[in-house]
Design an enzyme around this catalytic site. Sequence first.
Site, mmCIF file in Angstrom:
data_model
loop_
_atom_site.group_PDB
_atom_site.id
_atom_site.type_symbol
_atom_site.label_atom_id
_atom_site.label_comp_id
_atom_site.label_asym_id
_atom_site.label_seq_id
_atom_site.Cartn_x
_atom_site.Cartn_y
_atom_site.Cartn_z
ATOM 1 N N GLU A 1 -11.366 -4.447 -2.744
ATOM 2 C CA GLU A 1 -10.578 -3.323 -3.031
ATOM 3 C C GLU A 1 -10.468 -3.624 -4.647
ATOM 4 O O GLU A 1 -9.690 -4.320 -5.175
ATOM 5 C CB GLU A 1 -9.316 -3.255 -2.478
ATOM 6 N N HIS B 1 -9.716 1.686 0.811
ATOM 7 C CA HIS B 1 -9.702 0.361 1.722
ATOM 8 C C HIS B 1 -10.740 0.323 2.893
ATOM 9 O O HIS B 1 -10.492 0.148 4.190
ATOM 10 C CB HIS B 1 -8.153 0.287 2.486
ATOM 11 N N HIS C 1 0.967 -1.209 -0.060
ATOM 12 C CA HIS C 1 0.061 0.107 -0.095
ATOM 13 C C HIS C 1 0.914 1.032 0.017
ATOM 14 O O HIS C 1 0.586 2.277 0.613
ATOM 15 C CB HIS C 1 -1.082 0.170 1.140
#
Length: 375
Positions: free
Chosen positions: A340, A203, A132
């Site tokens: 996601e 998220h 991420h």
Amino acid sequence: MKKHGLLVLAICTLFACGEKKEEATLSGLYPTDFEASVDGKKTALYTLTNDNGVEACITNYGGRLVSLMVPDKNGTPTDVVLGYGSIADYLASDGNFGALIGRYGNRINNGFFTLDDVTYELPHNNNGHCLHGGEKGYHTKIWDGKQIDNQTLELRYLSPDGEANFPGNLDIKVTYKLTNDNAIDISYEATTDKATIVNLTNHSYFNLSGKLDAPILREVVMINADRYTPVDETLIPTGELAPVENTPMDLRQPIAIGVHIDDEFDQLVKGRGYDHNWVLNSNGDINVVAAKTKNLGTGITMEVYTNEPGVQFYTGNFMTGNDTGKHGITYPFRGAYCLETQHYPDSPNQSDFPSTVLRPGEKYFSRCIYKFGVE
């Protein structure tokens, strides 16, 4: 505890003690609890409402969806996302509840990728990999917020060349729109002045039960995908696009999340449950449902639409059960799931995966719709 070397935190309250006189949002949040100065920039809480009384609260700290109030089968407003009740709580957490993720959502193997014969080393924040965008990815940044109208919020962030060692100045605009058919429609746009890689996503942690302290194992899921990307022991894709048929990864027909989650199936053991990328059959068609979930108790449904080729389905397998969120609610192990929408994990190192390269003169565009209803 997350440490911010440049953090100057100044939460504004009307009284040091006692009840607040300001009006709370429908979800019970107080906007002043989200007013702070972080790294010299102001944070705030933005409230969107549609014609049906649905409410979405978003903070520009990490571009996070903090609460989302949708009606259940009886018309009762119900919060369906996990989050915290103040900026102070978000800063004290290493989590990414509701956050915008980037520059690259999901994992990059060993934190390295090569682009135009130049190799870049990224932060190593997850089993030696980059996850991420690193510990200080976009989920920790203060976005410039502009509320366009009651139903639309525009967030902007200029990610400088070399941030987390990603190349190129990336100029990003994310638009949250709360539509009158009870959907959160998220659009991502970006341009760069140097060849780079981009994979943006949201998220949010969803729980449609009306009880954010309840596990999600009885919620029903469907993912419109014939294939998925298997992973190794550290959750990096092997490069294979494997068929879901005759495996617990086959979610093409609605099934309760908990039915197979603890099966002794190699991929579920590696992920401690579902934590994989599915290769969507929708082929980038925003009008074709990519995934759907439902809670049988509240009757709330969520349909996911996207132009992305994949979706990561994560079932809270790394939630510890020790996290206290909004209104003092403790979030349990597997207390929520994420869907996601994305390009595949580790695409920069997998030549057979769809490319995530963005070059000067091109425009990145991604869209995800979470649409809510009742059945």
